[in-house]
Write an enzyme that holds these catalytic residues in place. Structure first.
Site, PDB file in Angstrom:
ATOM      1  NE  ARG A 130      -6.216   1.416  -0.298  1.00  0.00           N
ATOM      2  CZ  ARG A 130      -6.554   1.814   0.904  1.00  0.00           C
ATOM      3  NH1 ARG A 130      -5.699   1.764   1.873  1.00  0.00           N
ATOM      4  NH2 ARG A 130      -7.765   2.240   1.117  1.00  0.00           N
ATOM      5  CG  HIS A 136     -12.524   4.406   2.349  1.00  0.00           C
ATOM      6  ND1 HIS A 136     -13.190   5.481   2.877  1.00  0.00           N
ATOM      7  CD2 HIS A 136     -11.215   4.665   2.511  1.00  0.00           C
ATOM      8  CE1 HIS A 136     -12.320   6.367   3.338  1.00  0.00           C
ATOM      9  NE2 HIS A 136     -11.103   5.880   3.112  1.00  0.00           N
ATOM     10  CD  GLU A 175      -8.393  -0.556   4.022  1.00  0.00           C
ATOM     11  OE1 GLU A 175      -7.861  -0.117   5.055  1.00  0.00           O
ATOM     12  OE2 GLU A 175      -8.732   0.155   3.072  1.00  0.00           O
ATOM     13  CG  ASN A 187      -1.903   1.071   1.276  1.00  0.00           C
ATOM     14  OD1 ASN A 187      -1.886   1.966   0.431  1.00  0.00           O
ATOM     15  ND2 ASN A 187      -2.786   1.022   2.251  1.00  0.00           N
ATOM     16  NE  ARG A 223      -8.978  13.024   2.831  1.00  0.00           N
ATOM     17  CZ  ARG A 223      -9.025  11.735   2.497  1.00  0.00           C
ATOM     18  NH1 ARG A 223      -9.941  11.295   1.665  1.00  0.00           N
ATOM     19  NH2 ARG A 223      -8.161  10.887   3.010  1.00  0.00           N
TER      20      ARG A 223
END
Ligand code: AMP
Length: 401
Positions: A90, A179, A384, A7, A240
Site C-alpha cells: 500500500r 482511501h 484493503e 502496509n 484530524r
C-alpha cells in the site's frame, strides 16, 4: 498462489499473506512501535476451523528489516515461502503520476520518492517497507498499490481548487483524494449485495476509521471525494480537524505565536474527536462516555455525524443521481449510533433507517440498514489487504482477474 501484502506506517508494519482469488488469509500480523525499545510483532497463523495460533515477539528496537525477517521465517516454518508469488505494497500518495498499480522498478520508486513532499508522514514509511521487502524477497515482483490512484478519474471540476494556477501547474496543488483502495473495494461489494452491476450504480461510500473520507462512485469510478491535497481535508476524524477556514493558520500564527509547522501538527494530531471531546479519539470509548452523559463526548459524536452528513450530501452533487450509500471502516462497520445520527440528517436523499437492521449490523455483520422501499443504505466490511492482493495479482497476470 499467495500474495504478501504490506502496509507500512511510520512506526508500524501490517501484513497479510492471502489468496487474491478467494481472500483466504493464511498469515497476518502487525509490528508496532518500530524503532523503539518496546517494538513488538504479533503474528496470527490461520488454522482449520476455529484453530490457528497467535504469537507475539519482541523486536528489541526493531526496524522494518527485522520485522520482515520474522515474516520470512514464519513463511518458511509454514512451508509457504516458495508459494508466495508477489508482494503488494500500500502506498499512500502517487500524485498525478499513478492511476493504477505499478510494478516497482527503480524509476517507480523514484516517483514514489518524488511524492514525499505531498505525504511527508506516509510515503517515507511506505518506501522503508518496500526496501525491506525487496531485501527480504529479492526474487519476487513488488507492486505498489496507491491510495490516490482510484481518484485519478476525478473530473477537473472536482479536483481543482480556486487558487492561483501556478500553484497547480508548478506545485501540484489539487485534490488527490485518499482511501481509494477501500472506497473501490466496498463499492464493488455493495454492487454484489444489491445484485446490480457496478457499471450502472451511483454510490456514496463513507470510509470511517481513524481517518475518514466520503467518495462519490459513479459506475465504479471516483468522481468526487472529501479528502484533498493531503488527508487532512474534509470530515472530522479521530485526531484530524478536517475542513477549517484556510485563514486559520495566519490568524493563529499572529495571535498565538505558534509556527505553521506547530499549527499543522495540531490540526493532524490534536484535533478532531479528541479535541471536541477532550477525552479520546476512539469512537467506541466516546459512545460509552456519551451514554454515561459526558458532554464533550456527546458534542464530538454529534459534530462528527453532522459533518459526515454534509459530506455525503455534497457527494450527491457530484453524482446527480444516488442509488445507495455505504458505510465502512471501524466506525462505519460498528457504530450503529453514528450511522443513525447521520442518516437522520439525510431524509431528502430518500434515506430512512431500519432501526433493528442497523442495531444488528455491528461486529463484522455487514448488511442492509435502510428501510424497505427507501434508498439503499449498506454496511460493508472493507478489506484493503484483499483489494491490494487482487490488484497485485491482476497487474502481474491480467488475464487471471
Ligand atoms: P479503523 O481505523 O478502521 O480501525 O477504525 C478505528 C475506529 O473505529 C476507532 O474510532 C474505533 O473506536 C472505531 N470502532 C471500532 N469498533 C467500534 C465499535 N464496536 N463501536 C464504535 N466504534 C468502533
Amino acid at each position: 498462489m499467495w500474495t504478501l501484502v504490506l502496509n507500512s506506517g511510520s512506526s508500524s508494519l501490517k501484513f497479510a499473506v492471502l489468496d487474491p482469488a478467494s481472500g483466504e488469509t493464511r498469515l497476518s500480523g502487525l509490528a508496532e512501535r518500530l524503532g523503539a525499545e518496546a517494538a513488538s510483532m504479533r503474528l496470527d497463523v490461520a488454522g482449520p476451523g476455529e484453530g490457528g495460533r497467535r504469537q507475539t515477539h519482541a523486536l528489541n528496537g526493531g526496524s522494518y528489516a527485522e520485522a520482515m525477517r520474522l515474516v520470512l521465517a514464519e513463511l518458511e516454518t509454514l512451508g509457504l515461502r516458495s508459494e508466495v508469488r508477489a508482494v503488494g505494497h500500500r502506498v499512500v500518495h502517487g500524485g498525478s503520476r499513478f492511476s493504477a498499480p505499478a510494478t516497482i522498478t527503480p524509476e517507480v520508486l523514484g516517483a514514489i520518492r518524488d511524492c514525499v513532499p505531498l505525504a511527508p508522514l506516509h510515503n517515507p514509511a511506505n518506501i522503508a517497507g518496500i526496501e525491506a521487502a525487496m531485501n527480504a524477497f529479492p526474487e519476487l515482483p513488488q507492486v505498489a498499490v496507491f491510495d490516490t490512484a482510484f481518484h485519478q478519474t476525478l473530473p477537473e471540476v472536482a479536483y481543482r481548487y480556486a487558487v492561483p494556477e501556478a500553484w497547480f501547474t508548478q506545485h501540484g496543488v489539487r485534490r488527490y483524494g485518499f482511501h481509494g483502495i477501500s472506497h473501490s473495494f466496498v463499492a464493488g461489494e455493495a454492487a454484489r449485495m444489491l445484485g446490480r452491476p457496478l457499471s450502472g450504480l451511483n454510490l456514496i461510500t463513507a470510509h470511517l476509521g481513524n481517518g475518514c473520507s466520503v467518495c462519490a462512485v459513479a459506475g465504479g469510478r471516483s468522481v468526487g471525494t472529501s479528502m484533498g491535497l493531503t488527508p487532512l481535508e474534509g470530515l472530522v476524524m479521530g485526531t484530524r480537524s478536517g475542513d477549517v477556514d484556510p485563514g486559520l493558520h495566519d490568524y493563529l500564527a499572529r495571535v498565538s505565536g505558534l509556527t505553521l509547522t506547530q499549527i499543522t501538527a495540531a490540526l493532524n494530531r490534536e484535533s478532531g474527536l479528541l479535541a471536541l471531546s477532550g477525552l479520546t479519539n476512539d469512537m467506541r470509548e466516546l459512545e460509552e462516555a456519551a451514554a454515561r452523559g459526558h458532554v464533550g463526548a456527546r458534542l464530538a459524536v454529534e459534530i462528527f455525524a453532522y459533518r459526515l452528513a454534509q459530506g455525503m450530501a455534497s457527494m450527491a452533487v457530484a453524482l446527480g443521481r444516488v442509488d445507495g450509500v455505504v458505510f465502512t471502516g471501524g466506525i462505519g462497520e460498528n457504530s450503529a449510533s453514528v450511522r443513525a445520527a447521520t442518516l437522520a440528517r439525510l431524509p431528502f436523499l430518500g434515506l430512512e433507517l431500519d432501526v433493528a437492521a442497523n442495531a444488528a449490523a455491528v461486529h463484522g455483520q455487514g448488511g442492509s440498514i435502510g428501510a424497505p422501499d427507501r434508498l439503499p443504505a449498506l454496511v460493508v466490511n472493507t478489506n484493503e489487504e484483499w483489494m491490494i492482493a487482487r490488484e497485485t495479482a491482476g497487474l502481474l497476470t491480467p488475464t487471471a482477474q
